[in-house]
Write a protein that holds these residues in place. Structure first.
Motif, PDB file in Angstrom:
ATOM      1  N   LEU A 308       0.816  -1.208   0.000  1.00  0.00           N
ATOM      2  CA  LEU A 308       0.000   0.000   0.000  1.00  0.00           C
ATOM      3  C   LEU A 308       0.853   1.263   0.000  1.00  0.00           C
ATOM      4  N   GLU A 309       1.986   1.215   0.688  1.00  0.00           N
ATOM      5  CA  GLU A 309       2.852   2.398   0.720  1.00  0.00           C
ATOM      6  C   GLU A 309       3.305   2.777  -0.685  1.00  0.00           C
ATOM      7  N   LEU A 310       3.651   1.786  -1.491  1.00  0.00           N
ATOM      8  CA  LEU A 310       4.077   2.087  -2.860  1.00  0.00           C
ATOM      9  C   LEU A 310       2.899   2.543  -3.712  1.00  0.00           C
ATOM     10  N   GLN A 311       1.758   1.897  -3.539  1.00  0.00           N
ATOM     11  CA  GLN A 311       0.606   2.312  -4.321  1.00  0.00           C
ATOM     12  C   GLN A 311       0.198   3.741  -3.978  1.00  0.00           C
ATOM     13  N   ASN A 312       0.193   4.081  -2.696  1.00  0.00           N
ATOM     14  CA  ASN A 312      -0.191   5.429  -2.267  1.00  0.00           C
ATOM     15  C   ASN A 312       0.767   6.490  -2.796  1.00  0.00           C
ATOM     16  N   ALA A 313       2.005   6.087  -3.056  1.00  0.00           N
ATOM     17  CA  ALA A 313       2.997   7.019  -3.598  1.00  0.00           C
ATOM     18  C   ALA A 313       2.967   7.079  -5.120  1.00  0.00           C
ATOM     19  N   GLY A 314       2.104   6.268  -5.736  1.00  0.00           N
ATOM     20  CA  GLY A 314       2.038   6.245  -7.191  1.00  0.00           C
ATOM     21  C   GLY A 314       3.117   5.401  -7.836  1.00  0.00           C
ATOM     22  N   ALA A 315       3.739   4.510  -7.045  1.00  0.00           N
ATOM     23  CA  ALA A 315       4.855   3.709  -7.541  1.00  0.00           C
ATOM     24  C   ALA A 315       4.443   2.296  -7.951  1.00  0.00           C
ATOM     25  N   ALA A 316       3.225   1.886  -7.605  1.00  0.00           N
ATOM     26  CA  ALA A 316       2.822   0.504  -7.853  1.00  0.00           C
ATOM     27  C   ALA A 316       1.312   0.405  -7.987  1.00  0.00           C
ATOM     28  N   VAL A 317       0.871  -0.703  -8.574  1.00  0.00           N
ATOM     29  CA  VAL A 317      -0.534  -1.096  -8.571  1.00  0.00           C
ATOM     30  C   VAL A 317      -0.628  -2.358  -7.727  1.00  0.00           C
ATOM     31  N   VAL A 318      -1.520  -2.360  -6.753  1.00  0.00           N
ATOM     32  CA  VAL A 318      -1.673  -3.510  -5.865  1.00  0.00           C
ATOM     33  C   VAL A 318      -2.908  -4.301  -6.268  1.00  0.00           C
ATOM     34  N   ILE A 319      -2.735  -5.605  -6.438  1.00  0.00           N
ATOM     35  CA  ILE A 319      -3.858  -6.502  -6.714  1.00  0.00           C
ATOM     36  C   ILE A 319      -3.839  -7.589  -5.640  1.00  0.00           C
ATOM     37  N   GLU A 320      -4.845  -7.620  -4.802  1.00  0.00           N
ATOM     38  CA  GLU A 320      -4.913  -8.675  -3.793  1.00  0.00           C
ATOM     39  C   GLU A 320      -5.229 -10.007  -4.469  1.00  0.00           C
ATOM     40  N   GLU A 321      -4.714 -11.072  -3.890  1.00  0.00           N
ATOM     41  CA  GLU A 321      -4.855 -12.375  -4.541  1.00  0.00           C
ATOM     42  C   GLU A 321      -6.314 -12.779  -4.700  1.00  0.00           C
ATOM     43  N   LYS A 322      -7.168 -12.358  -3.781  1.00  0.00           N
ATOM     44  CA  LYS A 322      -8.597 -12.704  -3.893  1.00  0.00           C
ATOM     45  C   LYS A 322      -9.241 -12.042  -5.114  1.00  0.00           C
ATOM     46  N   ASP A 323      -8.629 -10.983  -5.624  1.00  0.00           N
ATOM     47  CA  ASP A 323      -9.150 -10.277  -6.792  1.00  0.00           C
ATOM     48  C   ASP A 323      -8.354 -10.585  -8.064  1.00  0.00           C
ATOM     49  N   LEU A 324      -7.389 -11.479  -7.958  1.00  0.00           N
ATOM     50  CA  LEU A 324      -6.441 -11.693  -9.049  1.00  0.00           C
ATOM     51  C   LEU A 324      -6.941 -12.746 -10.033  1.00  0.00           C
ATOM     52  N   THR A 325      -7.002 -12.350 -11.303  1.00  0.00           N
ATOM     53  CA  THR A 325      -7.275 -13.287 -12.391  1.00  0.00           C
ATOM     54  C   THR A 325      -6.313 -12.957 -13.529  1.00  0.00           C
ATOM     55  N   GLY A 326      -6.238 -13.856 -14.487  1.00  0.00           N
ATOM     56  CA  GLY A 326      -5.408 -13.579 -15.652  1.00  0.00           C
ATOM     57  C   GLY A 326      -5.880 -12.338 -16.383  1.00  0.00           C
ATOM     58  N   GLU A 327      -7.201 -12.199 -16.510  1.00  0.00           N
ATOM     59  CA  GLU A 327      -7.762 -11.030 -17.199  1.00  0.00           C
ATOM     60  C   GLU A 327      -7.427  -9.740 -16.464  1.00  0.00           C
ATOM     61  N   THR A 328      -7.499  -9.780 -15.131  1.00  0.00           N
ATOM     62  CA  THR A 328      -7.179  -8.588 -14.339  1.00  0.00           C
ATOM     63  C   THR A 328      -5.734  -8.166 -14.574  1.00  0.00           C
ATOM     64  N   LEU A 329      -4.833  -9.119 -14.569  1.00  0.00           N
ATOM     65  CA  LEU A 329      -3.426  -8.802 -14.776  1.00  0.00           C
ATOM     66  C   LEU A 329      -3.189  -8.251 -16.182  1.00  0.00           C
ATOM     67  N   ILE A 330      -3.798  -8.882 -17.182  1.00  0.00           N
ATOM     68  CA  ILE A 330      -3.634  -8.414 -18.565  1.00  0.00           C
ATOM     69  C   ILE A 330      -4.125  -6.973 -18.704  1.00  0.00           C
ATOM     70  N   HIS A 331      -5.304  -6.679 -18.173  1.00  0.00           N
ATOM     71  CA  HIS A 331      -5.864  -5.341 -18.280  1.00  0.00           C
ATOM     72  C   HIS A 331      -4.996  -4.314 -17.546  1.00  0.00           C
ATOM     73  N   THR A 332      -4.430  -4.714 -16.408  1.00  0.00           N
ATOM     74  CA  THR A 332      -3.566  -3.804 -15.657  1.00  0.00           C
ATOM     75  C   THR A 332      -2.311  -3.469 -16.460  1.00  0.00           C
ATOM     76  N   VAL A 333      -1.703  -4.492 -17.051  1.00  0.00           N
ATOM     77  CA  VAL A 333      -0.509  -4.268 -17.884  1.00  0.00           C
ATOM     78  C   VAL A 333      -0.873  -3.413 -19.095  1.00  0.00           C
ATOM     79  N   GLN A 334      -1.987  -3.714 -19.734  1.00  0.00           N
ATOM     80  CA  GLN A 334      -2.431  -2.924 -20.885  1.00  0.00           C
ATOM     81  C   GLN A 334      -2.561  -1.444 -20.521  1.00  0.00           C
ATOM     82  N   ASP A 335      -3.203  -1.173 -19.395  1.00  0.00           N
ATOM     83  CA  ASP A 335      -3.414   0.211 -18.966  1.00  0.00           C
ATOM     84  C   ASP A 335      -2.088   0.921 -18.712  1.00  0.00           C
ATOM     85  N   LEU A 336      -1.142   0.221 -18.097  1.00  0.00           N
ATOM     86  CA  LEU A 336       0.153   0.840 -17.794  1.00  0.00           C
ATOM     87  C   LEU A 336       0.938   1.137 -19.070  1.00  0.00           C
TER      88      LEU A 336
END
Length: 374
Positions: A308-336
């Protein structure tokens, strides 16, 4: 100067301890530095490989979930706890330390507490934003508390003697040449993604990274992807590759274990990983953008708070494992990747969180602490 360092359990505890030991030895070549830990733990191999004397003490944590297997583990833990007092006293008599440092893990508890009661100068280092139970209990007894994060200060309960110093990283992390690292990988103008889930491997990370690799190859992305499966993920990732229809090649390098992490971090544009304290310290030192997937199987959920410290600083995107799917990861990479300069900006934000002078600050304070005892 004689120093005893107690650390164990994970590389996130042991590697900072080894970094501190190296810095103390560099500052005082005559220093005698000893380690205490479990022979069955990771610390024994890492410490003895580094050439430091190792003193065995067996100590285990208690299991909160009471299953028949865990009840047996707790009986063993009680037995080892009963023996820890005499064993700690024997180690302290043998080493005769001027300074005792705890760097985390259950083994730190009895060693540092016994030293403090004997009037030996003591210090602890907390690597996480959410402190572990052992360090929270020790904070009131020691002379100096080092915290990696300002978020940990109040939680440790001893703000008047706590110094925020960051997490010390391996010197080779700070001396890498990015251009040379990318040239060695023949990266060219490709975006370099580095992904891993630890030396054993994290099954969920392997599964979603396989989906990402399949997308990268099917859509012909201009990406060089470097992935470490971990020892338990080798066959799994091969099976996933067959299912997703991709294969290692010019744009995908798959290994069991990464043995040149400093070089690969230097070359990377984006890192996908867990959020252990050591990993985050290296991301900050390197200034790397990241997608962080905190392990849900750690005490006090501390990896989530670290991330969370990195995400709050704008340095990272955090995905909790309970919310993690292949599609979620692909979309996150696409957006970045879709936003020019986004990864560079995230890396710059990560660098603001790191402290390249962490070891100097720790070493200076420890030497001052020993001097006041003489």
């Amino acid at each position: 100067m004689r120093v005893l360092i107690a650390a164990g359990g994970t590389a996130g505890h042991i590697n900072p301890a080894l970094a501190i030991a190296g810095a103390l030895r560099a500052a005082d070549p005559t220093a005698e530095i000893h380690f205490a830990g479990r022979k069955e733990g990771m610390e024994y191999g890492l410490v003895t490989k580094a050439g430091y004397p190792f003193h065995h003490i067996e100590i285990n944590g208690f299991q909160r979930k009471l299953t028949p297997k865990n009840i047996g583990r707790n009986v063993v833990a009680l037995y080892h706890l009963a023996l820890s007092g005499p064993r700690t006293s024997a180690i302290l008599r043998q080493v005769q330390p001027d300074l005792v440092i705890g760097c985390g893990g259950y083994v730190s508890g009895p060693v540092v507490r016994a030293a403090a009661k004997k009037g030996i100068r003591t210090a602890i280092h907390e690597q996480n934003a959410f402190p572990g139970v052992t360090n929270k209990l020790l904070a009131k007894d020691v002379d100096v508390v080092f915290a990696a994060s300002a978020a940990a200060v109040e939680k440790l309960g001893a703000p008047e003697k706590t110094v925020v110093v960051g997490n010390p990283v391996r010197p080779e992390i700070l001396t890498q040449d990015r251009a040379a690292a990318r040239a060695a990988l023949h990266a060219g103008n490709r975006t370099v993604i580095l992904s891993f889930g630890g030396s054993l491997g994290a099954r969920r990370i392997n599964e979603v990274v396989a989906c990402l690799c399949g997308w990268e190859q099917k859509t012909r992305q201009n990406i060089l992807h470097l992935h470490a499966t971990g020892s338990r993920g080798v066959q799994l990732f091969q099976d996933l590759a067959a299912r997703e229809g991709f294969a290692p090649g010019e744009n995908l390098v798959v290994k069991e274990y990464i043995d040149n992490m400093p070089q690969l971090l230097a070359a990377a544009d984006l890192v996908i990983s867990r959020s252990g304290a050591l990993t985050l310290a290296e991301l900050e030192a390197m200034g790397r953008a990241s997608i962080l997937i905190p392990s849900p199987n750690v005490a006090e959920n501390h990896q989530y708070y670290n991330a969370l410290e990195l995400q709050n600083a704008g340095a990272a995107v955090v995905i909790e494992e309970k919310d993690l799917t292949g599609e979620t990861l692909i979309h996150t990479v696409q957006d970045l990747l879709a936003e020019p300069g986004r990864l560079t900006a995230m890396g710059a934000a990560a660098r603001t969180l790191g402290n390249p002078h962490s070891l100097d600050l720790i070493t200076s304070k420890l030497l001052e602490l020993v001097k006041t005892a003489q």
